[in-house]
Motif scaffolding. Structure first.
Motif, short mmCIF file in Angstrom:
data_model
loop_
_atom_site.label_atom_id
_atom_site.label_comp_id
_atom_site.label_asym_id
_atom_site.label_seq_id
_atom_site.Cartn_x
_atom_site.Cartn_y
_atom_site.Cartn_z
N ILE A 1 1.00 -1.11 0.02
CA ILE A 1 0.06 0.12 -0.10
C ILE A 1 0.75 1.23 0.09
O ILE A 1 0.73 2.38 -0.64
N GLY A 2 2.12 1.25 0.85
CA GLY A 2 2.72 2.36 0.75
C GLY A 2 3.63 2.60 -0.65
O GLY A 2 3.80 3.94 -0.91
N VAL A 3 3.87 1.39 -1.13
CA VAL A 3 4.38 1.78 -2.65
C VAL A 3 3.38 2.22 -3.41
O VAL A 3 3.73 3.38 -4.33
N LEU A 4 2.18 1.73 -3.53
CA LEU A 4 1.12 2.35 -4.46
C LEU A 4 0.70 3.80 -4.05
O LEU A 4 0.78 4.77 -5.15
N LEU A 5 0.39 4.01 -2.98
CA LEU A 5 0.09 5.43 -2.79
C LEU A 5 1.16 6.34 -2.84
O LEU A 5 0.81 7.62 -3.08
N GLN A 6 2.54 6.22 -2.59
CA GLN A 6 3.52 7.03 -2.81
C GLN A 6 3.82 7.41 -4.10
O GLN A 6 4.15 8.50 -4.69
N LYS A 7 3.41 6.37 -5.19
CA LYS A 7 3.80 6.58 -6.61
C LYS A 7 2.49 7.44 -6.88
O LYS A 7 2.69 8.30 -7.75
N LYS A 8 1.27 7.26 -6.40
CA LYS A 8 0.25 8.08 -6.91
C LYS A 8 0.39 9.71 -6.15
O LYS A 8 0.28 10.38 -7.19
N PHE A 9 0.61 9.66 -5.01
CA PHE A 9 0.63 11.03 -4.42
C PHE A 9 1.90 11.78 -4.15
O PHE A 9 2.04 12.77 -3.73
N ASN A 10 2.95 11.10 -3.95
CA ASN A 10 4.36 11.59 -3.80
C ASN A 10 4.21 12.21 -2.82
O ASN A 10 4.66 13.26 -2.45
N LEU B 1 10.46 2.69 -0.58
CA LEU B 1 11.01 1.81 -1.75
C LEU B 1 10.25 2.08 -3.08
O LEU B 1 10.72 1.69 -4.12
N ALA B 2 9.19 3.02 -3.20
CA ALA B 2 8.58 3.25 -4.21
C ALA B 2 9.35 3.83 -5.38
O ALA B 2 8.98 3.29 -6.55
N HIS B 3 10.14 4.81 -4.90
CA HIS B 3 11.15 5.39 -6.05
C HIS B 3 12.36 4.71 -6.33
O HIS B 3 13.51 5.57 -6.81
#
Length: 289
Positions: free
Chosen positions: A3-12, A193-195
């Motif tokens: 969830i952290g990966v997905l939301l970070q990619k979407k909202f930064n 880890l998202a970026h």
């Protein structure tokens, strides 16, 4: 983490305020309650602390030896040393222990003591490794003494030893903060880890994985045999030695800005691979002890 990966990619999200929130609010509450609510078997403390001192000294020496042999930069050296000596005894080790020793509370009690010891190690030796890359000894001591986690540790130990009851109006919000810590810390790790662009497998990661997941259990087994520890205590200690790198190493690395991406990758890989290594060590401990 996903969830952290997905939301970070979407909202930064800006992650620094989240780190501060964890470090100065949620984490102290979780550590205090871990100690305050623990049910210790004090008759085993002498032998257990001797083991913990020997095991910790062994992992610290191993980390320092590898850092010198590999001629690592100071920040990379800090990541390697912390990843080998600091393990995820809390939200990984405790559920594993509760699953395995559901019929024997001694195993869970030992794991709780390990959590306390690891918390102390993380916010002394682990924090020293990170901030010593840019600060003097006096500045390091000031940084450590200012951390709420240190005061939470002392308060937890004091309340535990003196058997001071905590009123409900204080206990309930502390439990809510502690429960939020586990979820938010894992969310933060995923966001870190998202970026991350993994173009190569850094050699520090390789040696960290070997030191934490392979050398750790081998060292623990040697110490257990030398000290003549047996039964549930031996099983619990051997299983705990195989736990992956502590998630807190990544959180503290982001807070201090000491190669946070490298720390996050080490935590990620060690957590994934530990599914196999921890399972094997559990099986081995049941056969041997």
């Amino acid at each position: 983490m996903a969830i952290g990966v997905l939301l970070q990619k979407k909202f930064n999200f800006q992650l620094t305020p989240v780190v501060k929130l964890i470090t100065y609010c949620f984490m102290p509450a979780a550590v205090f309650l871990n100690i305050y609510q623990a049910e210790f078997d004090y008759s085993l403390l002498g032998q257990l602390f001797l083991y913990l001192l020997l095991f910790t000294a062994g992992t610290i020496l191993l980390g320092n030896f590898l850092a010198k042999v590999l001629h690592l930069k100071r920040q990379e050296s800090a990541a390697l040393k912390n990843s080998i000596s600091l393990m995820n005894a809390g939200n990984y080790g405790l559920p594993v222990s509760q699953l395995i020793f559901s019929a024997n509370p001694l195993g869970v009690s030992i794991q709780i003591i390990i959590i306390v010891f690891q918390n102390l190690l993380t916010y002394t030796y682990g924090l020293y490794n990170l901030i010593s890359t840019s600060k003097s000894v006096v500045e390091i001591l000031k940084e450590i003494l200012r951390l709420p986690i240190v005061h939470a540790l002392y308060l937890g130990i004091g309340f535990q030893l003196l058997d001071i009851p905590l009123p409900t109006f204080a206990l309930v919000p502390l439990e809510q903060l502690a429960n939020a810590f586990f979820a938010l810390a894992l969310f933060l790790l995923g966001a870190q880890l998202a970026h991350i662009s993994i173009k190569s497998f850094h050699r520090v990661i390789v040696w960290s994985l070997l030191g934490r997941l392979i050398a750790g259990p081998m060292l623990a087994l040697l110490i257990i045999l030398l000290l003549g520890i047996d039964g549930v205590m031996a099983q619990s200690l051997l299983i705990a030695s195989a736990l992956p790198t502590s998630r807190n190493t990544a959180t503290l690395a982001l807070d201090t800005q000491v190669v946070p991406e490298l720390h996050a990758q080490i935590v990620l890989y060690s957590t994934i691979l530990s599914g196999g290594t921890v399972t094997f060590v559990i099986y081995l401990s049941m056969i041997m002890f």
